[in-house]
Design a protein around this motif. Structure first.
Motif, mmCIF file in Angstrom:
data_model
loop_
_atom_site.group_PDB
_atom_site.id
_atom_site.type_symbol
_atom_site.label_atom_id
_atom_site.label_comp_id
_atom_site.label_asym_id
_atom_site.label_seq_id
_atom_site.Cartn_x
_atom_site.Cartn_y
_atom_site.Cartn_z
ATOM 1 N N LYS A 178 -9.557 4.479 -14.669
ATOM 2 C CA LYS A 178 -10.006 3.089 -14.645
ATOM 3 C C LYS A 178 -10.917 2.842 -13.446
ATOM 4 N N VAL A 179 -11.998 2.141 -13.727
ATOM 5 C CA VAL A 179 -12.787 1.559 -12.652
ATOM 6 C C VAL A 179 -12.398 0.088 -12.642
ATOM 7 N N LYS A 180 -11.789 -0.347 -11.576
ATOM 8 C CA LYS A 180 -11.251 -1.700 -11.554
ATOM 9 C C LYS A 180 -11.231 -2.224 -10.134
ATOM 10 N N GLU A 181 -11.028 -3.510 -10.021
ATOM 11 C CA GLU A 181 -10.885 -4.106 -8.709
ATOM 12 C C GLU A 181 -9.530 -3.734 -8.120
ATOM 13 N N THR A 182 -9.566 -3.280 -6.875
ATOM 14 C CA THR A 182 -8.362 -2.865 -6.171
ATOM 15 C C THR A 182 -8.378 -3.478 -4.781
ATOM 16 N N PRO A 183 -7.270 -4.051 -4.320
ATOM 17 C CA PRO A 183 -7.256 -4.616 -2.965
ATOM 18 C C PRO A 183 -7.254 -3.508 -1.912
ATOM 19 N N TYR A 184 -8.148 -3.630 -0.937
ATOM 20 C CA TYR A 184 -8.231 -2.687 0.178
ATOM 21 C C TYR A 184 -8.264 -3.472 1.487
ATOM 22 N N ARG A 185 -7.536 -2.976 2.469
ATOM 23 C CA ARG A 185 -7.492 -3.622 3.779
ATOM 24 C C ARG A 185 -8.308 -2.804 4.777
ATOM 25 N N ARG A 186 -9.271 -3.438 5.381
ATOM 26 C CA ARG A 186 -10.075 -2.844 6.451
ATOM 27 C C ARG A 186 -10.408 -3.945 7.456
ATOM 28 N N CYS B 41 -8.853 -5.636 9.617
ATOM 29 C CA CYS B 41 -7.867 -6.724 9.751
ATOM 30 C C CYS B 41 -7.818 -7.685 8.569
ATOM 31 N N SER B 42 -8.580 -7.432 7.502
ATOM 32 C CA SER B 42 -8.544 -8.346 6.366
ATOM 33 C C SER B 42 -8.579 -7.546 5.067
ATOM 34 N N THR B 43 -8.128 -8.174 4.002
ATOM 35 C CA THR B 43 -8.039 -7.530 2.685
ATOM 36 C C THR B 43 -9.021 -8.183 1.726
ATOM 37 N N LYS B 44 -9.661 -7.374 0.926
ATOM 38 C CA LYS B 44 -10.512 -7.882 -0.150
ATOM 39 C C LYS B 44 -10.386 -6.939 -1.336
ATOM 40 N N LYS B 45 -10.820 -7.398 -2.496
ATOM 41 C CA LYS B 45 -10.840 -6.542 -3.676
ATOM 42 C C LYS B 45 -12.186 -5.848 -3.770
ATOM 43 N N ILE B 46 -12.140 -4.552 -4.034
ATOM 44 C CA ILE B 46 -13.359 -3.776 -4.220
ATOM 45 C C ILE B 46 -13.271 -3.046 -5.550
ATOM 46 N N LEU B 47 -14.420 -2.664 -6.058
ATOM 47 C CA LEU B 47 -14.460 -1.885 -7.291
ATOM 48 C C LEU B 47 -14.174 -0.434 -6.955
ATOM 49 N N THR B 48 -13.201 0.175 -7.637
ATOM 50 C CA THR B 48 -12.805 1.551 -7.357
ATOM 51 C C THR B 48 -12.705 2.343 -8.651
ATOM 52 N N ASN C 249 -10.128 5.024 -10.297
ATOM 53 C CA ASN C 249 -8.749 5.501 -10.125
ATOM 54 C C ASN C 249 -8.081 4.899 -8.894
ATOM 55 N N GLY C 250 -8.513 3.713 -8.496
ATOM 56 C CA GLY C 250 -7.920 3.058 -7.342
ATOM 57 C C GLY C 250 -8.308 3.664 -6.022
ATOM 58 N N LYS C 251 -9.273 4.579 -6.010
ATOM 59 C CA LYS C 251 -9.613 5.314 -4.796
ATOM 60 C C LYS C 251 -10.964 4.887 -4.239
ATOM 61 N N PHE C 252 -11.043 4.817 -2.922
ATOM 62 C CA PHE C 252 -12.294 4.606 -2.210
ATOM 63 C C PHE C 252 -12.338 5.592 -1.043
ATOM 64 N N PRO C 253 -13.269 6.543 -1.045
ATOM 65 C CA PRO C 253 -14.226 6.868 -2.104
ATOM 66 C C PRO C 253 -13.529 7.340 -3.379
ATOM 67 N N GLY C 254 -14.311 7.448 -4.450
ATOM 68 C CA GLY C 254 -13.758 7.860 -5.731
ATOM 69 C C GLY C 254 -13.431 9.331 -5.775
ATOM 70 N N PRO C 255 -12.817 9.790 -6.866
ATOM 71 C CA PRO C 255 -12.378 11.180 -6.978
ATOM 72 C C PRO C 255 -13.540 12.159 -7.011
ATOM 73 N N THR D 245 -19.009 1.036 -3.306
ATOM 74 C CA THR D 245 -17.644 1.576 -3.388
ATOM 75 C C THR D 245 -17.432 2.476 -4.596
ATOM 76 N N VAL D 246 -18.358 2.453 -5.566
ATOM 77 C CA VAL D 246 -18.204 3.297 -6.757
ATOM 78 C C VAL D 246 -19.041 4.557 -6.550
ATOM 79 N N HIS D 247 -18.424 5.554 -5.943
ATOM 80 C CA HIS D 247 -19.118 6.808 -5.669
ATOM 81 C C HIS D 247 -18.101 7.892 -5.341
#
Length: 566
Positions: free
Chosen positions: A23-31, A33-40, A42-48, A127-129
């Protein structure tokens, strides 16, 4: 168009390929000191990481279950006769719309080493790479001793704000985009940023071993210097091809480019060593992220060593050139060489049949009357061009228009030389030269043409380096220089013996770069600056390579039946 609100299922199948993009989907990531949703993916940033062998063919099934369009580009895969799966939206395909699907055929040919994949729609590649590792054919070996281990090192950028909002604001104002808030190594900013120390990427290594770092610059707008404290890097490949071994204290790597580098762990195992990346940015009054990303190289220590050491290990920082050190940047870049041996022969075109000189410039457009404000120089809107043409992306795929002979989508008159000849690198240039023309202009190439392209940087608005990328081809970089290109003088310095074969090359600020290739891959192929802000502004064109007559093996493959529609 907000590209970070979609979900895409991607499945990969092939003889050697075991990876499945789920799945390429929005996933919450914290960097930071704050959290936002990014497109990932398999839930991974960077991708597999995708792993294949030279010459493999694989299929990628993309199901768009979200609300916005998407495309995926296989950067550095030449895709013989198959631009249908290359990926740039409205160039070789219409985007995959919400609820749509597309089965992409990925044809690997001569590539070997590290390349990568990324989204090619709006700024979603932030983020999709992910990396692609192309191993030698079964039964063959690397042209260097087998490493103990391989490690992908992916350099990137991080914005606290949703990147789609950064793009939206940048397009609205006509000024520069907000610079990133952090640089990243394998998705992590590192020790020098707030709220980041505990998540810093660490590479644990054994002493006296050799590691193969597979380095990808996935950043949108940053050329990097990268180095490892007290450890030299021996570059052995770039952009999916091998190079002569080049031992260096640091590397310069542009967005879109990849490097394969050997690192030997021959230092004190009681010390920690920073890996670090920071920007190389030569432009005057051009904003950039001037922070530094770090990761840690840590030696594994046996119990006896641990028991003797009760102190905190020393942490050493590497040498990195200053951010505007053009001399150091090109001292590295110009030393890359092809292997050019019996097992890895090269074939540099010598008799050129098609010659282009392309001025690559940052430009401005007047502020529209209905705009409340424009944040470019003197109240203008920033733009970019090749040969004074600021590319306009059509609403129908150029490849479809070419294949079906649909008129009115593009024009075939991309100029072979700059329309205005002037002192391109002068410190002061007339303001009227800053205004480009808008157009969707392509260059038609006959099959088998031997092509030379000279990219001439200009000092219009803001002189800066430009990483130029060509889809569908690798090319030989036969020359670099500073100032205005002078053919009779500068061609004498060309390297026609062992020039590096790349797919992305840096054009120096107020300088020039010459590439050569033979047009034997029919289709529609995008050429553009890989700084995303310059691509968005219009620094791109398209090569249309015709079929060879009466030769089915030199003809564009048929259009897949499930190509997305516009």
């Amino acid at each position: 168009m907000f590209v970070f609100r979609k979900q895409v299922n991607v499945a990969i199948a092939g003889r050697f390929c075991k990876l499945r993009f789920k799945k390429v989907k929005e996933t919450p990531y914290r960097r930071l000191c704050s959290t936002k949703k990014i497109l990932t993916v398999n839930g991974k940033f960077p991708g597999p990481t995708l792993r294949v062998h030279q010459g493999d063919k694989i299929f990628v099934k993309v199901y768009n279950k979200g609300r916005h369009n998407i495309t995926i580009h296989w950067h550095g895969v030449n895709q013989p006769r198959n631009p249908w799966s290359d990926g740039p939206e409205y160039i070789t395909q219409c985007p995959i719309q919400p609820g749509g699907k597309f089965k992409q055929k990925i044809i690997f040919s001569t590539e070997e080493g590290t390349i990568w994949w990324h989204a090619h729609s709006d700024w979603s590649r932030a983020t999709v790479h992910g990396a692609i590792i192309v191993y030698p054919k079964n039964g063959t070996n690397y042209p260097f001793p087998n490493p103990h281990k391989e490690v992908p090192i992916i350099l990137g950028e991080w914005w606290k704000k949703d990147v789609s909002r950064v793009l939206e604001g940048f397009l609205k104002t006509g000024g520069e985009p907000n610079t990133s808030d952090a640089l990243t190594i394998n998705g992590q900013p590192g020790d020098l940023y707030e709220c980041s120390k505990s998540e810093t990427f660490k590479l644990l290594v054994d002493q006296n071993k050799t590691y193969l770092l597979r380095i990808v610059n996935a950043a949108l707008n940053t050329i990097f210097f990268f180095s490892v404290a007290k450890h030299n890097l021996t570059v052995v490949g770039s952009d999916g091809g091998y190079t002569k071994q080049l031992t260096t204290e640091y590397i310069t790597i542009s967005p879109g480019q990849t490097m394969d580098a050997l690192l030997t762990t021959d230092q004190n195992n009681s010390t920690l060593y920073y890996m670090a990346a920071r920007a190389y940015s030569s432009g005057t009054n051009v904003s950039f992220d001037n922070t530094t990303s770090t990761a840690i190289l840590q030696y594994k220590r046996n119990d006896a060593v641990r028991s003797q050491s009760s102190t905190t290990p020393t942490l050493l920082f590497p040498y990195l050139p200053d951010y505007n050190d053009t001399k150091s940047a090109f001292n590295f870049i110009t030393r890359l060489r092809s292997l050019a041996d019996n097992d890895h022969p090269i074939n540099v075109p010598l008799n050129i049949t098609t010659k282009l000189i392309s001025a690559v410039s940052v430009n401005t457009f007047p502020c529209p009357q209905n705009s409340s404000s424009c944040e470019g120089p003197n109240g203008t809107r920033l733009a970019a061009s090749m040969n004074n043409i600021s590319f306009v992306t059509p609403s129908l795929s150029i490849l479809d228009a070419y294949y079906y002979r649909i008129n009115g989508v593009f024009q075939k008159d991309f100029p072979s030389v700059p329309p205005f000849l002037f002192n391109f690198t002068s410190e002061y240039l007339p303001l009227e030269l800053e205004l480009p023309k808008r157009g969707t202009k392509v260059k038609i190439l006959d099959y088998g043409s031997t092509v030379e392209v000279v990219f001439q940087g200009t000092n219009l608005v803001a002189g800066i380096d430009h990483p130029m990328h060509l889809h569908g081809y690798s090319f030989y970089v036969v020359g670099y220089g500073f100032g205005n290109f002078h053919e009779e003088r500068d061609k004498l310095s060309y390297n026609l013996v062992d020039p590096p074969m790349l797919n992305t090359v840096i054009v120096p600020k107020n300088g020039w770069t010459t590439i050569r290739f033979t047009a034997t891959n029919p289709g529609v192929w995008f050429m553009h600056c890989h700084l995303e802000r310059h691509l968005t502004w219009g620094m791109e064109t398209v090569f249309v390579v015709k079929n060879r007559k009466n030769d089915p093996k030199a003809k564009l493959l048929p259009r897949p039946s499930d190509m997305p529609s516009c």
